[in-house]
Design a protein around this motif. Structure first.
Motif, PDB file in Angstrom:
ATOM      1  N   ASP A  97       0.808  -1.215   0.000  1.00  0.00           N
ATOM      2  CA  ASP A  97       0.000   0.000   0.000  1.00  0.00           C
ATOM      3  C   ASP A  97       0.845   1.271   0.000  1.00  0.00           C
ATOM      4  O   ASP A  97       0.363   2.352  -0.313  1.00  0.00           O
ATOM      5  N   ASP A  98       2.126   1.140   0.377  1.00  0.00           N
ATOM      6  CA  ASP A  98       3.006   2.301   0.368  1.00  0.00           C
ATOM      7  C   ASP A  98       3.574   2.578  -1.015  1.00  0.00           C
ATOM      8  O   ASP A  98       4.202   3.614  -1.232  1.00  0.00           O
ATOM      9  N   ALA A  99       3.390   1.620  -1.948  1.00  0.00           N
ATOM     10  CA  ALA A  99       3.809   1.789  -3.344  1.00  0.00           C
ATOM     11  C   ALA A  99       5.259   2.251  -3.458  1.00  0.00           C
ATOM     12  O   ALA A  99       5.598   3.087  -4.288  1.00  0.00           O
ATOM     13  N   GLY A 100       6.130   1.699  -2.603  1.00  0.00           N
ATOM     14  CA  GLY A 100       7.545   2.036  -2.712  1.00  0.00           C
ATOM     15  C   GLY A 100       7.898   3.404  -2.166  1.00  0.00           C
ATOM     16  O   GLY A 100       9.007   3.900  -2.378  1.00  0.00           O
ATOM     17  N   LYS A 101       6.963   4.048  -1.457  1.00  0.00           N
ATOM     18  CA  LYS A 101       7.231   5.383  -0.940  1.00  0.00           C
ATOM     19  C   LYS A 101       8.219   5.310   0.227  1.00  0.00           C
ATOM     20  O   LYS A 101       8.360   4.297   0.890  1.00  0.00           O
ATOM     21  N   ILE A 102       8.873   6.425   0.454  1.00  0.00           N
ATOM     22  CA  ILE A 102       9.760   6.547   1.599  1.00  0.00           C
ATOM     23  C   ILE A 102       8.897   6.793   2.829  1.00  0.00           C
ATOM     24  O   ILE A 102       8.100   7.729   2.862  1.00  0.00           O
ATOM     25  N   ILE A 103       9.045   5.960   3.834  1.00  0.00           N
ATOM     26  CA  ILE A 103       8.235   6.076   5.038  1.00  0.00           C
ATOM     27  C   ILE A 103       9.110   5.940   6.281  1.00  0.00           C
ATOM     28  O   ILE A 103      10.247   5.470   6.220  1.00  0.00           O
ATOM     29  N   GLU A 104       8.548   6.354   7.398  1.00  0.00           N
ATOM     30  CA  GLU A 104       9.217   6.139   8.679  1.00  0.00           C
ATOM     31  C   GLU A 104       8.759   4.809   9.255  1.00  0.00           C
ATOM     32  O   GLU A 104       7.565   4.520   9.296  1.00  0.00           O
ATOM     33  N   PHE A 105       9.702   3.973   9.676  1.00  0.00           N
ATOM     34  CA  PHE A 105       9.322   2.691  10.282  1.00  0.00           C
ATOM     35  C   PHE A 105      10.401   2.239  11.255  1.00  0.00           C
ATOM     36  O   PHE A 105      11.535   2.725  11.241  1.00  0.00           O
ATOM     37  N   ASP A 106      10.014   1.293  12.089  1.00  0.00           N
ATOM     38  CA  ASP A 106      10.914   0.733  13.098  1.00  0.00           C
ATOM     39  C   ASP A 106      11.640  -0.458  12.494  1.00  0.00           C
ATOM     40  O   ASP A 106      11.014  -1.379  11.976  1.00  0.00           O
TER      41      ASP A 106
END
Length: 263
Positions: A97-106
């Motif tokens: 669902d993030d489609a390869g986007k840059i996200i913040e994660f642990d």
């Protein structure tokens, strides 16, 4: 693919539950019919059940079916639940669902998600030891980082399997003021000193012909170094095992955004 699997799986799970309800009703119906039949019709003067009724039930294996069907349905339900779990792990692993986007994660979420996905690969060859520092946020491509962790864990499992002994894979995470660190260590066969520096080269593999493409670690290097501005290195000793060290910039969008933009 995960969504395509989920749709028919939902129908199967729903129909199994409905089937169980129908069968319970049928069994109750048969038992009620037996009660409704007069004693004179099914029991002779000596109190013995009419053999024709017993023969009919035996002919259709009624007693066995009544006992076995609930177990079969239970197995089907458990199987569908396991498949649903695998699909959820796949979705979490790839974060479609993030489609390869840059996200913040642990980083620990990525470790745990990948462990669930490769569990069957590991469980026969090794035990997994975790030493995960709490809440280690990074900014990046979740699915790509999961792919790196998966590559390292599968390689570790294969290296241990080649020793012919049950081994251990240790995973450790921690951080400092600038970076988040991940180490994957195994008790596998190790890599000879003369070739250990080549493991990140494309198409180079320590596996036998036909057992490896030599791309897994090269792709991992590209993801960590070129896509995330991090570092990855390896230490190994023949007969003792191998350790892979990864460092990634901590979660600070203002500082690290240029690294994802090719800066």
């Amino acid at each position: 693919m995960a969504h395509e699997i989920n749709n028919p799986l939902g129908y199967i799970s729903s129909n199994i539950n409905r089937l169980e309800e129908y069968l319970n009703d049928l069994f109750a119906y048969v038992e009620e019919l037996e009660k409704q039949i007069t004693q004179s019709e099914i029991v002779d003067t000596d109190g013995v059940i009419n053999p024709s009724l017993e023969a009919l039930k035996a002919k259709f294996d009624y007693a066995f079916i009544k006992q076995d069907l609930p177990e079969l349905l239970k197995d089907c339900v458990e199987g569908s639940v396991r498949v649903q779990g695998i699909v959820e792990n796949l979705k979490s692993f790839s974060r479609m669902d993030d489609a390869g986007k840059i996200i913040e994660f642990d980083i620990n979420d990525a470790v745990n998600s990948t462990l669930k996905l490769v569990h069957n690969e590991l469980k026969y060859n090794c035990d997994v030891e975790l030493d995960l520092q709490s809440s280690l946020k990074i900014l990046g491509h979740y699915g790509q980082v999961n792919q790196v962790i998966s590559n390292l864990l599968v390689n570790a499992s294969h290296a241990i399997k080649d020793t012919g002994k049950h081994g251990t894979v240790s995973i450790k995470t921690w951080s400092d003021d600038h970076n988040v660190y991940l180490v994957v260590k195994d008790t596998g066969k190790g890599i000879p000193e003369e070739i250990v520096d080549r493991v990140f080269e494309p198409f180079f593999t320590t596996k036998d012909v036909g057992k490896g493409t030599g791309l897994g670690l090269n792709i991992s290097y590209d993801i960590i170094v070129n896509n995330h501005g991090g570092e990855i290195s390896v230490e190994s000793e023949v007969g003792k095992g191998t350790s892979f060290f990864i460092s990634l910039p901590d979660c600070n969008p203002g500082t690290h955004q240029e690294e994802f933009d090719g800066g």
